[in-house]
Design an enzyme around this catalytic site. Structure first.
Site, short mmCIF file in Angstrom:
data_model
loop_
_atom_site.label_atom_id
_atom_site.label_comp_id
_atom_site.label_asym_id
_atom_site.label_seq_id
_atom_site.Cartn_x
_atom_site.Cartn_y
_atom_site.Cartn_z
N ASP A 1 17.23 -47.70 85.55
CA ASP A 1 17.94 -47.69 86.83
C ASP A 1 17.21 -48.62 87.80
O ASP A 1 16.19 -48.24 88.37
CB ASP A 1 18.02 -46.28 87.41
CG ASP A 1 18.91 -46.20 88.64
OD1 ASP A 1 19.07 -47.23 89.32
OD2 ASP A 1 19.45 -45.11 88.92
N ALA B 1 30.87 -41.35 82.50
CA ALA B 1 30.89 -42.10 83.77
C ALA B 1 32.21 -42.86 83.93
O ALA B 1 33.18 -42.32 84.48
CB ALA B 1 29.70 -43.04 83.82
N ARG B 2 32.28 -44.09 83.44
CA ARG B 2 33.49 -44.89 83.50
C ARG B 2 33.61 -45.68 82.19
O ARG B 2 32.62 -46.23 81.68
CB ARG B 2 33.47 -45.86 84.69
CG ARG B 2 33.70 -45.19 86.04
CD ARG B 2 35.10 -44.61 86.16
NE ARG B 2 35.40 -44.09 87.48
CZ ARG B 2 35.20 -42.83 87.86
NH1 ARG B 2 34.66 -41.98 87.00
NH2 ARG B 2 35.53 -42.43 89.07
N ASP C 1 34.37 -39.27 77.39
CA ASP C 1 35.35 -38.67 78.29
C ASP C 1 36.13 -39.74 79.03
O ASP C 1 37.12 -39.44 79.70
CB ASP C 1 34.65 -37.75 79.30
CG ASP C 1 35.61 -36.97 80.17
OD1 ASP C 1 36.55 -36.36 79.61
OD2 ASP C 1 35.44 -36.95 81.41
N GLU D 1 43.09 -45.91 80.21
CA GLU D 1 43.45 -44.50 80.16
C GLU D 1 44.91 -44.32 80.55
O GLU D 1 45.38 -44.97 81.48
CB GLU D 1 42.53 -43.70 81.10
CG GLU D 1 41.07 -43.78 80.69
CD GLU D 1 40.12 -43.04 81.64
OE1 GLU D 1 40.62 -42.42 82.61
OE2 GLU D 1 38.90 -43.08 81.41
N HIS E 1 39.12 -37.69 80.18
CA HIS E 1 38.59 -37.88 81.53
C HIS E 1 38.74 -36.59 82.33
O HIS E 1 39.06 -36.59 83.52
CB HIS E 1 39.29 -39.04 82.25
CG HIS E 1 38.46 -39.62 83.35
ND1 HIS E 1 38.61 -40.92 83.80
CD2 HIS E 1 37.46 -39.10 84.12
CE1 HIS E 1 37.76 -41.16 84.78
NE2 HIS E 1 37.05 -40.07 84.99
N ALA F 1 34.90 -32.32 82.60
CA ALA F 1 34.21 -31.60 83.68
C ALA F 1 35.18 -30.85 84.59
O ALA F 1 34.73 -30.24 85.57
CB ALA F 1 33.37 -32.58 84.50
#
Length: 359
Positions: free
Chosen positions: A194, A254-255, A279, A284, A303, A306
């Site tokens: 990061d 995440a994406r 996910d 999509e 997606h 969660a």
């Protein structure tokens, strides 16, 4: 707020909050038990309604009559805002805002705020779920038992996260909570890539900061926990998968476009990596003809892994509190843009605390 200054209700006739159509189901009923609507009740002149039609991208006529928009999936583009003068703020359900054109919102003096505190725990739990499901070959064993292949299912040996290495791309709040949960499994060590975090933060989390290349070479589990930005689009491609260990797995909550899907498919087919849990996807919904759907070593969710009652309760309350702040002539918390000025967040790591007002 179109001129950069919040206007309190006392200077207006009414205040209207619009919710995107996807908060309701096909029968027009609320799709989630609680999205904080009670917060908006009992305030003079304040009303709310749901947009009647779902479109993947808003059109100006859908937004023209609202002071605040609370939005789930649809995109807000420059075209969406053509001729819009009343809209003050957009509350985005979630921590990502790649489906909102911040520059266009800035030009129109529209604040954009997000709901990080509502997302952290459920996404972190989903990461733990994926780690364990991949480790114990859960979906494969489930299918074999359903097919009556009991003995065959007993030969599907898993491998525990115990004494293995977990690497996270991004060390924001979600990654930190996932690490806290995973630590109970006696993981050997945690690595993070990061470039926007600090050594002090990593030290506090007992995480070793490394380059992306080192993380990929060492990690048994690679977690994608960064937002989609021009810098992270395609971050995981052919060269990166070539660095991973053949028994390592990728988990992306995440994406989708952060991962080059074609490169991932090739890596899975060739055995370059052992598996993946996804996910999110480049496009999509995922097409039913995608090679991913036929792979036993991949777990796929829509997606929504969660998505819990608590997730929508907490996100909804944060968004409704933001709308109430605007109604009072105040700036909403958790702003990605505020009073028409794009705020420079550490967007790679989301290293601000949930609930903080971004200056």
């Amino acid at each position: 707020m179109s001129n950069g200054t919040p206007t309190p209700l006392s200077a207006r006739d009414s205040f209207s909050v619009g919710f995107s159509a996807d908060f309701r189901d096909e029968q027009g009923q609320l799709a989630f038990p609680d999205i904080g609507l009670s917060i908006l009740k009992g305030h003079s002149g304040l009303s709310h309604e749901f947009i009647g039609e779902y479109k993947a991208e808003y059109t100006p006529d859908m937004l023209a009559d609202y002071d605040v928009l609370i939005s789930l999936k649809p995109r807000v583009t420059a075209q969406s805002l053509e001729g819009i003068s009343r809209l003050c703020a957009i509350g985005r359900c979630g921590v990502g805002y790649d489906n909102v054109d911040l520059n266009a919102c800035t030009e129109h003096g529209i604040a954009v705020y997000i709901t990080p505190a509502g997302v952290v725990r459920p996404v972190a739990e989903s990461i733990l779920l994926f780690v364990l499901a991949l480790s114990h070959r859960l979906t494969i064993k489930d299918r074999l038992v359903r097919e009556g292949r009991w003995a065959e299912s007993t030969r599907q040996l898993g491998r525990e996260p115990r004494d293995r290495v977990v690497g996270t791309i991004g060390l924001g709040n979600i990654a930190a909570e996932a690490i806290r949960l995973l630590r109970t499994l006696n993981v050997q060590k945690f690595l993070a890539f990061d470039p926007f975090t600090t050594p002090a933060r990593a030290s506090k989390l007992d995480v070793e900061l490394v380059s992306l290349e080192e993380l990929l070479r060492i990690s048994d589990y690679v977690l994608v926990n960064c937002p989609l930005t021009p810098e992270t689009r395609g971050l995981m491609g052919k060269a990166q998968f070539a660095l991973m260990k053949p028994d390592a797995v990728l988990i992306n909550t995440a994406r989708g476009p952060i991962v080059d899907e074609a490169a991932l498919i090739d890596a899975l087919k060739s055995g370059q990596i052992a598996g993946a849990a996804l996910d999110v996807f480049e496009r999509e919904p995922l097409g039913k003809d995608s090679p991913l759907t036929a792979m036993e070593n991949v777990i796929l969710t829509s997606h929504s892994v969660a998505w819990t009652e608590e997730l929508f309760r907490d996100m909804g309350r944060i968004d409704c509190l933001g709308a109430l702040a605007v109604y009072r002539g105040e700036a909403p918390q958790n702003a990605a843009s505020k009073r028409g000025i794009v705020v420079e967040l550490t967007v790679f790591s989301n290293a601000y605390s949930p609930g903080d007002v971004v200056p």
